[in-house]
Design a protein around this motif. Structure first.
Motif, PDB file in Angstrom:
ATOM      1  N   LYS A  83       0.955  -1.220   0.124  1.00  0.00           N
ATOM      2  CA  LYS A  83      -0.032  -0.080   0.082  1.00  0.00           C
ATOM      3  C   LYS A  83       0.873   1.429   0.054  1.00  0.00           C
ATOM      4  O   LYS A  83       1.932   1.253   0.611  1.00  0.00           O
ATOM      5  N   ALA A  84       0.526   2.260  -0.841  1.00  0.00           N
ATOM      6  CA  ALA A  84       1.408   3.567  -1.041  1.00  0.00           C
ATOM      7  C   ALA A  84       1.187   4.240   0.736  1.00  0.00           C
ATOM      8  O   ALA A  84       0.251   4.268   1.251  1.00  0.00           O
ATOM      9  N   LYS A  85       2.144   4.940   0.848  1.00  0.00           N
ATOM     10  CA  LYS A  85       2.413   5.507   2.240  1.00  0.00           C
ATOM     11  C   LYS A  85       2.104   7.063   1.820  1.00  0.00           C
ATOM     12  O   LYS A  85       2.822   7.654   1.014  1.00  0.00           O
ATOM     13  N   ASN A  86       1.373   7.813   2.775  1.00  0.00           N
ATOM     14  CA  ASN A  86       1.151   9.093   2.605  1.00  0.00           C
ATOM     15  C   ASN A  86       2.282   9.994   3.457  1.00  0.00           C
ATOM     16  O   ASN A  86       2.193   9.688   4.713  1.00  0.00           O
ATOM     17  N   TYR A  87       3.044  10.549   2.760  1.00  0.00           N
ATOM     18  CA  TYR A  87       4.062  11.290   3.488  1.00  0.00           C
ATOM     19  C   TYR A  87       3.793  12.569   3.414  1.00  0.00           C
ATOM     20  O   TYR A  87       4.785  13.609   4.169  1.00  0.00           O
ATOM     21  N   SER A  88       2.879  13.215   2.804  1.00  0.00           N
ATOM     22  CA  SER A  88       2.739  14.657   2.924  1.00  0.00           C
ATOM     23  C   SER A  88       1.235  15.082   2.595  1.00  0.00           C
ATOM     24  O   SER A  88       0.492  14.489   1.794  1.00  0.00           O
ATOM     25  N   THR A  89       0.626  16.065   3.457  1.00  0.00           N
ATOM     26  CA  THR A  89      -0.759  16.361   3.234  1.00  0.00           C
ATOM     27  C   THR A  89      -0.997  17.990   2.587  1.00  0.00           C
ATOM     28  O   THR A  89      -1.951  18.313   2.417  1.00  0.00           O
ATOM     29  N   PHE A  90       0.162  18.611   2.292  1.00  0.00           N
ATOM     30  CA  PHE A  90       0.242  19.849   1.644  1.00  0.00           C
ATOM     31  C   PHE A  90       1.070  19.921   0.581  1.00  0.00           C
ATOM     32  O   PHE A  90       1.795  20.598   0.141  1.00  0.00           O
ATOM     33  N   ALA A  91       0.725  19.054  -0.443  1.00  0.00           N
ATOM     34  CA  ALA A  91       1.325  19.035  -1.809  1.00  0.00           C
ATOM     35  C   ALA A  91       0.535  19.404  -2.603  1.00  0.00           C
ATOM     36  O   ALA A  91      -0.583  19.863  -2.724  1.00  0.00           O
ATOM     37  N   GLU A  92       1.379  20.124  -3.970  1.00  0.00           N
ATOM     38  CA  GLU A  92       0.563  21.067  -4.781  1.00  0.00           C
ATOM     39  C   GLU A  92       0.914  20.320  -6.264  1.00  0.00           C
ATOM     40  O   GLU A  92       1.988  19.736  -6.472  1.00  0.00           O
ATOM     41  N   ASP A  93       0.012  20.497  -7.171  1.00  0.00           N
ATOM     42  CA  ASP A  93       0.146  20.212  -8.463  1.00  0.00           C
ATOM     43  C   ASP A  93       1.510  20.822  -9.045  1.00  0.00           C
ATOM     44  O   ASP A  93       1.943  22.057  -8.546  1.00  0.00           O
ATOM     45  N   GLN A  94       2.074  19.816  -9.997  1.00  0.00           N
ATOM     46  CA  GLN A  94       3.391  20.293 -10.550  1.00  0.00           C
ATOM     47  C   GLN A  94       3.060  20.211 -12.124  1.00  0.00           C
ATOM     48  O   GLN A  94       2.271  19.854 -12.608  1.00  0.00           O
ATOM     49  N   SER A  95       4.039  21.138 -12.749  1.00  0.00           N
ATOM     50  CA  SER A  95       3.945  21.475 -14.352  1.00  0.00           C
ATOM     51  C   SER A  95       5.376  21.148 -15.022  1.00  0.00           C
ATOM     52  O   SER A  95       5.513  21.230 -16.155  1.00  0.00           O
ATOM     53  N   SER A  96       6.204  20.836 -14.336  1.00  0.00           N
ATOM     54  CA  SER A  96       7.375  20.191 -14.852  1.00  0.00           C
ATOM     55  C   SER A  96       7.962  18.791 -14.253  1.00  0.00           C
ATOM     56  O   SER A  96       7.397  18.573 -13.041  1.00  0.00           O
ATOM     57  N   LEU A  97       8.728  18.072 -14.913  1.00  0.00           N
ATOM     58  CA  LEU A  97       9.184  16.920 -14.337  1.00  0.00           C
ATOM     59  C   LEU A  97      10.055  17.071 -13.226  1.00  0.00           C
ATOM     60  O   LEU A  97      10.640  17.937 -12.971  1.00  0.00           O
ATOM     61  N   LEU A  98       9.957  15.975 -12.239  1.00  0.00           N
ATOM     62  CA  LEU A  98      10.865  16.201 -10.984  1.00  0.00           C
ATOM     63  C   LEU A  98      12.146  14.886 -11.224  1.00  0.00           C
ATOM     64  O   LEU A  98      11.944  14.162 -11.814  1.00  0.00           O
ATOM     65  N   ALA A  99      13.166  15.172 -10.546  1.00  0.00           N
ATOM     66  CA  ALA A  99      14.052  14.405 -10.364  1.00  0.00           C
ATOM     67  C   ALA A  99      13.580  12.728  -9.920  1.00  0.00           C
ATOM     68  O   ALA A  99      12.625  12.856  -9.036  1.00  0.00           O
ATOM     69  N   ARG A 100      14.284  12.031 -10.001  1.00  0.00           N
ATOM     70  CA  ARG A 100      13.915  10.522  -9.859  1.00  0.00           C
ATOM     71  C   ARG A 100      14.128  10.498  -8.025  1.00  0.00           C
ATOM     72  O   ARG A 100      14.726  11.372  -7.552  1.00  0.00           O
ATOM     73  N   VAL A 101      13.319   9.391  -7.618  1.00  0.00           N
ATOM     74  CA  VAL A 101      13.488   8.904  -6.344  1.00  0.00           C
ATOM     75  C   VAL A 101      14.973   8.557  -6.131  1.00  0.00           C
ATOM     76  O   VAL A 101      15.050   7.363  -6.947  1.00  0.00           O
ATOM     77  N   HIS A 102      15.682   8.955  -5.201  1.00  0.00           N
ATOM     78  CA  HIS A 102      17.192   8.197  -4.759  1.00  0.00           C
ATOM     79  C   HIS A 102      16.984   7.563  -3.534  1.00  0.00           C
ATOM     80  O   HIS A 102      16.550   8.138  -2.492  1.00  0.00           O
ATOM     81  N   PHE A 103      17.469   6.323  -3.373  1.00  0.00           N
ATOM     82  CA  PHE A 103      17.634   5.522  -2.209  1.00  0.00           C
ATOM     83  C   PHE A 103      18.868   6.073  -1.608  1.00  0.00           C
ATOM     84  O   PHE A 103      19.936   5.972  -1.844  1.00  0.00           O
ATOM     85  N   SER A 104      18.790   5.815   0.015  1.00  0.00           N
ATOM     86  CA  SER A 104      20.175   5.731   0.688  1.00  0.00           C
ATOM     87  C   SER A 104      20.854   4.432   0.494  1.00  0.00           C
ATOM     88  O   SER A 104      20.235   3.516  -0.060  1.00  0.00           O
ATOM     89  N   PRO A 105      22.185   4.350   0.853  1.00  0.00           N
ATOM     90  CA  PRO A 105      22.759   3.193   0.545  1.00  0.00           C
ATOM     91  C   PRO A 105      22.390   2.103   1.401  1.00  0.00           C
ATOM     92  O   PRO A 105      22.520   0.869   0.520  1.00  0.00           O
ATOM     93  N   ASP A 106      21.561   2.217   2.196  1.00  0.00           N
ATOM     94  CA  ASP A 106      21.078   1.149   3.072  1.00  0.00           C
ATOM     95  C   ASP A 106      19.646   0.711   2.622  1.00  0.00           C
ATOM     96  O   ASP A 106      19.015  -0.100   3.199  1.00  0.00           O
ATOM     97  N   GLY A 107      19.186   1.547   1.952  1.00  0.00           N
ATOM     98  CA  GLY A 107      17.610   1.422   1.315  1.00  0.00           C
ATOM     99  C   GLY A 107      16.461   1.894   2.421  1.00  0.00           C
ATOM    100  O   GLY A 107      15.277   1.672   2.034  1.00  0.00           O
ATOM    101  N   SER A 108      16.842   2.455   3.457  1.00  0.00           N
ATOM    102  CA  SER A 108      15.677   2.833   4.575  1.00  0.00           C
ATOM    103  C   SER A 108      15.374   4.097   4.323  1.00  0.00           C
ATOM    104  O   SER A 108      14.267   4.204   4.934  1.00  0.00           O
ATOM    105  N   GLN A 109      16.167   4.771   3.404  1.00  0.00           N
ATOM    106  CA  GLN A 109      15.465   6.218   3.355  1.00  0.00           C
ATOM    107  C   GLN A 109      15.428   6.529   1.721  1.00  0.00           C
ATOM    108  O   GLN A 109      16.149   5.930   0.839  1.00  0.00           O
ATOM    109  N   ALA A 110      14.653   7.573   1.230  1.00  0.00           N
ATOM    110  CA  ALA A 110      14.732   7.896  -0.046  1.00  0.00           C
ATOM    111  C   ALA A 110      14.311   9.372  -0.020  1.00  0.00           C
ATOM    112  O   ALA A 110      13.481   9.939   0.812  1.00  0.00           O
ATOM    113  N   ILE A 111      15.097  10.151  -1.135  1.00  0.00           N
ATOM    114  CA  ILE A 111      14.800  11.235  -1.479  1.00  0.00           C
ATOM    115  C   ILE A 111      13.532  11.693  -2.509  1.00  0.00           C
ATOM    116  O   ILE A 111      13.277  10.972  -3.400  1.00  0.00           O
TER     117      ILE A 111
END
Length: 313
Positions: A145-173
């Protein structure tokens, strides 16, 4: 004796600049291209798909990659699929395996080491804002199931950088989905979906040390330093041990904005897309490489969204 003309010398110099020690996937004019390891001539990786623009090619392993395509620039109606790099020729669009649960993603990311695929989506808009969701799915098995990490997001009009994982895989940008006055990227705990607050993503710290809060992308070098790509002030490396930031690449004339980046499998080299803006000139895009031994070098021109091949199995 063969005579070497100035033109041949120039062409040789250009070829030398374009060679890369890692296989690269990248985007040029809405198409996916591959630059083989140590080669200086790229080739198109996926056949033409009229009406669609392709972006964010991201390696699963040394042969298979994820890719996103957009119709008429509608970001929330994206398709995400799996394709392969062939020894020669182009991968057919009809052979791409489209991932139905990933449809509508705003950006994607992969951790080949931990065999994870990540993507973000926005929920239904209510009272002017959206909820932002992160899904981190295993290569094999059911999608969680998807996890909700923000309740104050806004629509976007341009591409965003990829999701990047930390070396141990426990965190993500992940993207913050904020307006122009916020910090565009956030750090999230993968297991809980909770937003974390490292100093290197705080507005005040970024303005003081990087001269800009506009962090467009981030990733980790093998030595533990954190790469921070910015809008306007180039590429930086933050050392969590010394708590100092070092500028790795910035243009003296004009602005340099990093669109996305990728670290080589050995953690020593970073490839990044750069948009260079100079007054009274049209912006240009290029992929540059920094390997820690000197100044960054241009690998490809008119190119963006680089991803360096992961380590072989």
């Amino acid at each position: 004796m063969r005579r070497t003309t100035p033109l041949l010398l120039l062409l040789a110099a250009v070829a030398a600049l374009q060679a890369a020690p890692d296989a690269l996937l990248f985007v040029r004019d809405g198409h996916i291209w591959v630059l083989p390891k140590d080669a200086d001539e790229p080739r198109q990786a996926i056949a033409d798909d009229p009406g669609w623009a392709y972006t964010q090619p991201t390696w699963f392993d040394a042969d298979v990659f994820a890719v996103m395509r957009l119709k008429d620039g509608e970001l929330n109606r994206s398709h995400v699929g799996m394709a392969g790099v062939l020894p020669e020729g182009e991968y057919k669009v009809a052979d791409i395996q489209w991932l139905e649960p990933a449809g509508g993603a705003f950006n994607i990311g992969v951790s080949p080491k931990h065999k994870l695929l990540a993507l973000t989506k926005l929920g239904e808009r209510k009272e002017g804002v959206n909820k932002a969701f992160l899904t981190v799915a295993p290569f094999e098995g059911d999608w969680p199931k998807a996890k909700n990490y923000s309740t104050f997001a806004e629509d976007q009009s341009s591409l965003l950088a990829r999701v990047h994982f930390s070396p141990d895989g426990s965190q993500a940008i992940v993207p913050t989905f904020t307006d122009a006055f916020g910090v565009p990227m956030s750090l999230v705990d993968v297991a809980s979906g909770k937003l974390l607050e490292p100093e290197w993503l705080k507005h005040e710290w970024l303005v003081e040390h990087l001269e800009s809060p506009r962090v467009s992308c981030a990733a980790w070098l093998g030595d533990g330093r954190i790469l921070l790509g910015t809008t306007g002030t180039g590429l930086w490396a933050y050392d969590p041990k010394t708590k100092k930031a070092e500028c790795l690449d910035a243009r003296d004339k004009g602005q340099a904005s990093v669109t996305d980046l990728s670290v080589s499998a050995d953690g020593k080299r970073v490839y990044y897309g750069l948009e260079v803006s100079v007054e009274n000139q049209a912006p240009t895009t290029e992929i540059r490489m920094w390997d820690g031994t000197g100044e960054a070098e241009v690998v490809l021109e008119n190119a963006d969204w680089p991803d360096a091949a992961p380590a072989g199995e």
